[in-house]
Design a protein around this motif. Structure first.
Motif, PDB file in Angstrom:
ATOM      1  N   LYS A  52       9.319  -1.513  -3.245  1.00 44.03           N
ATOM      2  CA  LYS A  52       8.437  -3.224  -2.700  1.00 44.03           C
ATOM      3  C   LYS A  52       9.424  -4.309  -3.332  1.00 44.03           C
ATOM      4  CE  LYS A  52       3.665  -1.304  -3.998  1.00 44.03           C
ATOM      5  NZ  LYS A  52       2.649  -0.861  -4.573  1.00 44.03           N
ATOM      6  N   LYS A  53      10.303  -3.886  -5.087  1.00 41.17           N
ATOM      7  CA  LYS A  53      10.911  -5.251  -5.793  1.00 41.17           C
ATOM      8  C   LYS A  53      11.711  -5.760  -4.465  1.00 41.17           C
ATOM      9  CE  LYS A  53      13.372  -6.206 -10.021  1.00 41.17           C
ATOM     10  NZ  LYS A  53      13.875  -5.255 -11.159  1.00 41.17           N
ATOM     11  N   VAL A  54      12.548  -4.738  -4.042  1.00 34.65           N
ATOM     12  CA  VAL A  54      13.885  -4.775  -3.352  1.00 34.65           C
ATOM     13  C   VAL A  54      13.500  -5.913  -2.050  1.00 34.65           C
ATOM     14  CG1 VAL A  54      15.068  -4.111  -1.409  1.00 34.65           C
ATOM     15  CG2 VAL A  54      15.329  -3.248  -3.143  1.00 34.65           C
ATOM     16  N   ILE A  55      12.010  -5.523  -1.061  1.00 35.44           N
ATOM     17  CA  ILE A  55      11.259  -5.697  -0.486  1.00 35.44           C
ATOM     18  C   ILE A  55      11.011  -7.420  -0.756  1.00 35.44           C
ATOM     19  CG2 ILE A  55       9.568  -6.483   1.615  1.00 35.44           C
ATOM     20  CD1 ILE A  55      11.808  -4.298   2.182  1.00 35.44           C
ATOM     21  N   ASP A  56      10.380  -7.780  -1.935  1.00 32.85           N
ATOM     22  CA  ASP A  56       9.578  -9.447  -2.039  1.00 32.85           C
ATOM     23  C   ASP A  56      10.650  -9.876  -2.454  1.00 32.85           C
ATOM     24  OD1 ASP A  56       7.212 -10.462  -3.400  1.00 32.85           O
ATOM     25  OD2 ASP A  56       8.694 -10.099  -4.956  1.00 32.85           O
ATOM     26  N   GLN A  82       0.859  -1.126   0.012  1.00 29.07           N
ATOM     27  CA  GLN A  82       0.070   0.092   0.461  1.00 29.07           C
ATOM     28  C   GLN A  82       0.455   1.731  -0.092  1.00 29.07           C
ATOM     29  OE1 GLN A  82      -2.355  -0.294   3.291  1.00 29.07           O
ATOM     30  NE2 GLN A  82      -3.687  -1.878   2.789  1.00 29.07           N
ATOM     31  N   GLU A  83       1.798   1.618   0.694  1.00 24.66           N
ATOM     32  CA  GLU A  83       2.591   2.388   0.669  1.00 24.66           C
ATOM     33  C   GLU A  83       3.720   2.719   0.381  1.00 24.66           C
ATOM     34  OE1 GLU A  83       0.469   4.548   3.001  1.00 24.66           O
ATOM     35  OE2 GLU A  83      -0.147   3.587   3.668  1.00 24.66           O
ATOM     36  N   CYS A  84       4.525   1.867  -0.168  1.00 26.77           N
ATOM     37  CA  CYS A  84       5.830   1.807  -0.868  1.00 26.77           C
ATOM     38  C   CYS A  84       5.810   2.772  -2.113  1.00 26.77           C
ATOM     39  CB  CYS A  84       6.742   0.829  -0.216  1.00 26.77           C
ATOM     40  SG  CYS A  84       6.926   0.558   1.401  1.00 26.77           S
ATOM     41  N   CYS A 133      11.987   1.188   4.983  1.00 29.23           N
ATOM     42  CA  CYS A 133      10.912   0.798   4.404  1.00 29.23           C
ATOM     43  C   CYS A 133      10.469  -0.007   6.143  1.00 29.23           C
ATOM     44  CB  CYS A 133      10.702  -0.194   3.715  1.00 29.23           C
ATOM     45  SG  CYS A 133       9.148  -1.051   3.434  1.00 29.23           S
ATOM     46  N   LEU A 134      11.310  -0.613   6.521  1.00 28.56           N
ATOM     47  CA  LEU A 134      11.337  -0.685   8.313  1.00 28.56           C
ATOM     48  C   LEU A 134      10.962  -0.008   9.092  1.00 28.56           C
ATOM     49  CD1 LEU A 134      13.817  -3.720   8.466  1.00 28.56           C
ATOM     50  CD2 LEU A 134      11.771  -4.011   8.274  1.00 28.56           C
ATOM     51  N   SER A 135      11.970   0.813   8.670  1.00 30.42           N
ATOM     52  CA  SER A 135      11.272   2.367   9.844  1.00 30.42           C
ATOM     53  C   SER A 135      10.136   3.015   9.313  1.00 30.42           C
ATOM     54  CB  SER A 135      12.845   3.333   9.985  1.00 30.42           C
ATOM     55  OG  SER A 135      12.799   3.817   8.760  1.00 30.42           O
ATOM     56  N   GLN A 136       9.592   3.219   8.791  1.00 30.88           N
ATOM     57  CA  GLN A 136       8.087   4.021   7.822  1.00 30.88           C
ATOM     58  C   GLN A 136       6.976   2.675   8.651  1.00 30.88           C
ATOM     59  OE1 GLN A 136       8.085   4.273   4.035  1.00 30.88           O
ATOM     60  NE2 GLN A 136       9.881   5.970   4.139  1.00 30.88           N
ATOM     61  N   PHE A 137       7.123   1.981   8.473  1.00 36.34           N
ATOM     62  CA  PHE A 137       6.790   0.712   9.010  1.00 36.34           C
ATOM     63  C   PHE A 137       6.239   0.078  10.739  1.00 36.34           C
ATOM     64  CE2 PHE A 137       5.558  -3.719  10.410  1.00 36.34           C
ATOM     65  CZ  PHE A 137       4.408  -4.067  10.146  1.00 36.34           C
TER      66      PHE A 137
END
Length: 193
Positions: free
Chosen positions: A144-148, A137-139, A182-186
């Motif tokens: 998204k590609k890096v996290i996936d 939803q947010e990135c 991304c982790l810190s935003q989460f």
């Protein structure tokens, strides 16, 4: 008057390799025990490494002998340097092996599995599910590609950073920075972490 001839390390090593000369081996051990002890003390200090350190000190003669057999004077290094590096890497490998296989009591094995932060595996799955929906939803697309790639491609394992960086076309540190951002935003929007 007797003259004392001092034989260099390379000559001693040559005698050990060619003639299996015990006197040369004892001389080499006597000369370089200090270096060996220094490296073992430096890399295996502390109360958790006592048994490993004791094993290394007991195997000192064998370790110096093996280093002498494997030493190659053509590589433009002196034997003390080679021995120090060889001992250092053996110590570090021992520490790495212990990290991979942590010891625990039988009661810990029988209890419900939990991670270091005290969360059960069910809670971890819930947090991971929330994290994945947050990413969707947010990135942006690159995040998204890096996290996936980091969490979804290998079953039960995380994909190494170098592989992710190669596929995304960025540096390793760049992909780590995107991931950590991304982790810190989460963490800011989540109550779990």
């Amino acid at each position: 008057m007797d003259t004392i001839t001092i034989v260099n390390d390379e000559e001693l090593i040559l005698r050990i390799k060619d003639d299996a000369d015990q006197d040369s081996l004892l001389e080499l051990i006597d000369r370089h025990s200090g270096i060996y002890h220094t490296m073992v003390d430096r890399f295996l200090s502390g109360p958790t490494n006592c048994s490993d350190k004791q094993n290394f000190l007991e195997d000192k003669s064998l370790a110096i002998y093996n280093s002498a057999i494997n030493f190659d004077p053509e590589r433009n290094t002196k034997f003390p340097t080679y021995l120090a590096n060889d001992t250092k890497w053996k110590c570090l490998n021992t520490l790495n092996k212990r990290k991979k296989f942590t010891q625990c009591s039988l009661s810990e094995v029988r209890s419900e599995p939990s991670s270091e932060n005290g969360m059960t595996s069910m809670q971890e799955q819930e947090v991971l599910s929330l994290f994945k929906s947050f990413v969707k939803q947010e990135c942006d697309e690159k995040t998204k590609k890096v996290i996936d790639m980091r969490y979804n491609q290998c079953l039960n394992k995380t994909t190494p950073w170098r592989i992710i960086a190669g596929k995304v076309g960025m540096s390793i540190q760049g992909t780590i920075n995107i991931h950590n951002r991304c982790l810190s935003q989460f963490k800011k929007v989540s109550n779990y972490v």
